[in-house]
Motif scaffolding. Structure first.
Motif, PDB file in Angstrom:
ATOM      1  N   ALA A  91      -4.123   1.595  -3.100  1.00 18.65           N
ATOM      2  CA  ALA A  91      -4.431   2.873  -2.462  1.00 18.65           C
ATOM      3  C   ALA A  91      -5.935   2.972  -2.278  1.00 18.65           C
ATOM      4  O   ALA A  91      -6.687   2.788  -3.226  1.00 18.65           O
ATOM      5  CB  ALA A  91      -3.930   4.050  -3.288  1.00 18.65           C
ATOM      6  N   LEU A  99      -7.170   5.745  -0.325  1.00 15.91           N
ATOM      7  CA  LEU A  99      -7.393   7.180  -0.211  1.00 15.91           C
ATOM      8  C   LEU A  99      -6.982   7.907  -1.485  1.00 15.91           C
ATOM      9  O   LEU A  99      -5.880   7.691  -1.995  1.00 15.91           O
ATOM     10  CB  LEU A  99      -6.600   7.741   0.968  1.00 15.91           C
ATOM     11  CG  LEU A  99      -6.843   7.086   2.322  1.00 15.91           C
ATOM     12  CD1 LEU A  99      -5.876   7.623   3.357  1.00 15.91           C
ATOM     13  CD2 LEU A  99      -8.279   7.291   2.761  1.00 15.91           C
ATOM     14  N   THR A 143       1.850  -1.581   4.625  1.00 17.16           N
ATOM     15  CA  THR A 143       1.164  -0.326   4.325  1.00 17.16           C
ATOM     16  C   THR A 143       2.113   0.850   4.485  1.00 17.16           C
ATOM     17  O   THR A 143       3.186   0.716   5.081  1.00 17.16           O
ATOM     18  CB  THR A 143      -0.034  -0.130   5.267  1.00 17.16           C
ATOM     19  OG1 THR A 143       0.435  -0.041   6.617  1.00 17.16           O
ATOM     20  CG2 THR A 143      -1.034  -1.272   5.147  1.00 17.16           C
ATOM     21  N   ASP A 144       1.697   1.986   3.938  1.00 15.71           N
ATOM     22  CA  ASP A 144       2.469   3.227   4.062  1.00 15.71           C
ATOM     23  C   ASP A 144       3.897   3.043   3.552  1.00 15.71           C
ATOM     24  O   ASP A 144       4.863   3.418   4.210  1.00 15.71           O
ATOM     25  CB  ASP A 144       2.455   3.702   5.524  1.00 15.71           C
ATOM     26  CG  ASP A 144       2.978   5.111   5.701  1.00 15.71           C
ATOM     27  OD1 ASP A 144       3.009   5.890   4.721  1.00 15.71           O
ATOM     28  OD2 ASP A 144       3.381   5.445   6.840  1.00 15.71           O
ATOM     29  N   ASP A 159      -0.920   5.746   3.113  1.00 13.79           N
ATOM     30  CA  ASP A 159      -2.162   4.974   3.198  1.00 13.79           C
ATOM     31  C   ASP A 159      -1.947   3.775   4.119  1.00 13.79           C
ATOM     32  O   ASP A 159      -1.021   3.000   3.920  1.00 13.79           O
ATOM     33  CB  ASP A 159      -2.565   4.505   1.798  1.00 13.79           C
ATOM     34  CG  ASP A 159      -4.037   4.179   1.686  1.00 13.79           C
ATOM     35  OD1 ASP A 159      -4.591   3.586   2.639  1.00 13.79           O
ATOM     36  OD2 ASP A 159      -4.631   4.496   0.651  1.00 13.79           O
ATOM     37  N   THR A 163      -3.622   9.587  -1.503  1.00 12.88           N
ATOM     38  CA  THR A 163      -2.387   8.796  -1.556  1.00 12.88           C
ATOM     39  C   THR A 163      -2.154   8.130  -2.909  1.00 12.88           C
ATOM     40  O   THR A 163      -1.061   7.617  -3.159  1.00 12.88           O
ATOM     41  CB  THR A 163      -2.377   7.705  -0.464  1.00 12.88           C
ATOM     42  OG1 THR A 163      -3.459   6.797  -0.694  1.00 12.88           O
ATOM     43  CG2 THR A 163      -2.490   8.313   0.919  1.00 12.88           C
ATOM     44  N   THR A 223       0.866  -1.173   0.000  1.00 14.35           N
ATOM     45  CA  THR A 223       0.000   0.000   0.000  1.00 14.35           C
ATOM     46  C   THR A 223       0.903   1.223   0.000  1.00 14.35           C
ATOM     47  O   THR A 223       1.847   1.301   0.776  1.00 14.35           O
ATOM     48  CB  THR A 223      -0.921   0.001   1.234  1.00 14.35           C
ATOM     49  OG1 THR A 223      -1.690  -1.210   1.236  1.00 14.35           O
ATOM     50  CG2 THR A 223      -1.860   1.176   1.217  1.00 14.35           C
TER      51      THR A 223
END
Length: 119
Positions: free
Chosen positions: A54, A56, A31-32, A6, A59, A2
């Motif tokens: 993603a 969002l 994530t992120d 996010d 992001t 991800t």
């Protein structure tokens, strides 16, 4: 993985589980994940496919920056990029230069087979 910023992982985790169940080796970066780490993993594992998620809209730009990082590191031609998640669609995939888009986990499996020339 991800993309950076996010923290959502349910869709990514479902896709990873289905890929594994279909015989693919998956390296889940979580994530992120910043573009540099995604590109580094592609190099380290000599990945055939890079899956980006993603949820969002804020992001989703991380997907495009990851593709640009692959290009600047001159490895874009060696890896197929698949994207998915609530912030994406087929038009966005084309816009950023992704090779495939999956609207859901089942479609992601078909997309993986297609980009790898299995279908």
């Amino acid at each position: 993985g991800t993309v950076a910023g996010d923290l959502h992982d349910i869709g990514k985790s479902i896709v990873a589980a289905l890929l594994i169940a279909n015989g693919y080796r998956v390296v889940d970066l979580g994530t992120d994940v910043p573009a540099e780490k995604l590109v580094g993993a592609v190099k380290e594992h000599q990945a055939d496919v890079l899956g980006l998620s993603a949820l969002l809209t804020t992001t989703a730009a991380g997907m495009e920056s990851t593709i640009k990082q692959l290009e600047s590191d001159e490895i874009r031609g060696k890896v197929k990029v698949m994207i998915g998640g609530g912030a994406t669609n087929a038009n966005y995939a084309k816009q950023i230069g992704a090779d495939a888009y999956g609207e859901n986990a089942a479609e992601a499996i078909s997309s993986a087979k297609r980009v790898l020339g299995i279908l």
